[in-house]
Design an enzyme around this catalytic site. Structure first.
Site, PDB file in Angstrom:
ATOM      1  CE  LYS A 168      11.797  21.809  19.467  1.00 28.16           C
ATOM      2  NZ  LYS A 168      10.480  21.492  18.795  1.00 28.16           N
ATOM      3  CE1 TYR A 200       9.718  17.352  22.004  1.00 26.36           C
ATOM      4  CE2 TYR A 200      11.934  16.541  21.254  1.00 26.36           C
ATOM      5  CZ  TYR A 200      10.685  17.507  21.546  1.00 26.36           C
ATOM      6  OH  TYR A 200      11.101  19.118  21.123  1.00 26.36           O
ATOM      7  CG  PHE A 260       4.614  14.277  14.984  1.00 28.10           C
ATOM      8  CD1 PHE A 260       5.701  14.733  16.236  1.00 28.10           C
ATOM      9  CD2 PHE A 260       3.487  14.493  15.018  1.00 28.10           C
ATOM     10  CE1 PHE A 260       5.090  15.282  17.319  1.00 28.10           C
ATOM     11  CE2 PHE A 260       2.706  15.221  16.104  1.00 28.10           C
ATOM     12  CZ  PHE A 260       3.847  15.184  17.395  1.00 28.10           C
ATOM     13  NE  ARG A 270       2.914  25.904  26.112  1.00 24.84           N
ATOM     14  CZ  ARG A 270       3.586  24.873  25.619  1.00 24.84           C
ATOM     15  NH1 ARG A 270       4.675  24.463  25.567  1.00 24.84           N
ATOM     16  NH2 ARG A 270       2.723  24.442  24.650  1.00 24.84           N
ATOM     17  CB  THR A 309       3.320  23.867  18.048  1.00 27.59           C
ATOM     18  OG1 THR A 309       3.056  23.849  19.399  1.00 27.59           O
ATOM     19  CG2 THR A 309       3.910  22.938  17.675  1.00 27.59           C
ATOM     20  NE  ARG A 363       7.938  26.766  18.818  1.00 25.49           N
ATOM     21  CZ  ARG A 363       7.176  26.089  19.637  1.00 25.49           C
ATOM     22  NH1 ARG A 363       5.972  26.565  20.238  1.00 25.49           N
ATOM     23  NH2 ARG A 363       7.918  25.124  20.181  1.00 25.49           N
ATOM     24  CG  ASN A 423       8.873  24.047  16.651  1.00 24.02           C
ATOM     25  OD1 ASN A 423       9.889  23.362  17.279  1.00 24.02           O
ATOM     26  ND2 ASN A 423       7.805  23.749  17.392  1.00 24.02           N
ATOM     27  CG  HIS A 453      10.684  21.736  24.038  1.00 27.14           C
ATOM     28  ND1 HIS A 453       9.359  21.007  23.792  1.00 27.14           N
ATOM     29  CD2 HIS A 453      11.043  21.564  25.489  1.00 27.14           C
ATOM     30  CE1 HIS A 453       9.176  20.532  25.124  1.00 27.14           C
ATOM     31  NE2 HIS A 453       9.868  20.711  25.925  1.00 27.14           N
ATOM     32  CD  GLU A 455       9.707  19.145  28.984  1.00 26.91           C
ATOM     33  OE1 GLU A 455      10.118  20.461  28.870  1.00 26.91           O
ATOM     34  OE2 GLU A 455       8.859  18.589  28.251  1.00 26.91           O
TER      35      GLU A 455
END
Ligand code: CMP
Length: 139
Positions: A10, A50, A58, A86, A92, A103, A113, A116, A127
């Site tokens: 990100k 998203y 948010f 993950r 998260t 993270r 964070n 993704h 995705e």
């Protein structure tokens, strides 16, 4: 079962030059990168990606942030790699992330964070198709 999943490094992480460090953590885990590119989303493209979160409080802030700078998107391949990635990303909210996760090491807060990853096979398919054509996926 060999799977594929979408990874995004990100804007907060790219801005701090962490692409290499994060990709090393991914590759050290044994997952293979089968597609990769760097790009900057428009606000509308971030909204589209998203869309599942469009009713969340948010959403506006998230899509502002995700369109604020370059990202690195890649497709990872490996045994159970949706769950595996993950696990490597961590929770998260970095305050809840375990030692040794991406993270825990790099995320700034619950929004910024750093990474993704897709959360299930059907979302992974959608995705991956959001960012890549079949011709851009190797292997
Ligand atoms: P990601 O795994 O990309 O999925 C949705 C994103 O929304 C998440 O990572 C965070 O960047 C962001 N997010 C999730 N929960 C919150 C929250 N409570 N406040 C702000 N951003 C959030």
């Amino acid at each position: 079962m060999t799977q594929r999943t979408l990874s995004i490094i990100k804007p907060d992480a790219v801005q701090r030059n962490l692409q290499g460090a994060i990709l090393k953590m991914i590759q050290d885990s044994g997952m293979k990168i089968v597609a990769m590119k760097m790009l900057q989303l428009s606000k509308d493209e971030a909204r589209g990606f998203y869309a599942v979160h469009q009713d969340k409080p948010f959403f506006d802030s998230l899509t502002d942030y995700m369109s604020s700078g370059p990202i690195v998107v890649s497709i990872l391949e490996g045994e159970n790699c949706i769950e595996k990635y993950r696990d490597i990303m961590g929770a998260t909210n970095p305050q809840n992330a375990q030692e040794g996760t991406i993270r825990k090491a790099y995320a700034l807060d619950i929004e910024k964070n750093s990474v993704h990853g897709s959360d299930a096979p059907d979302t992974a398919e959608a995705e991956m198709a959001y960012f890549f054509s079949r011709m851009e996926m190797v292997g």
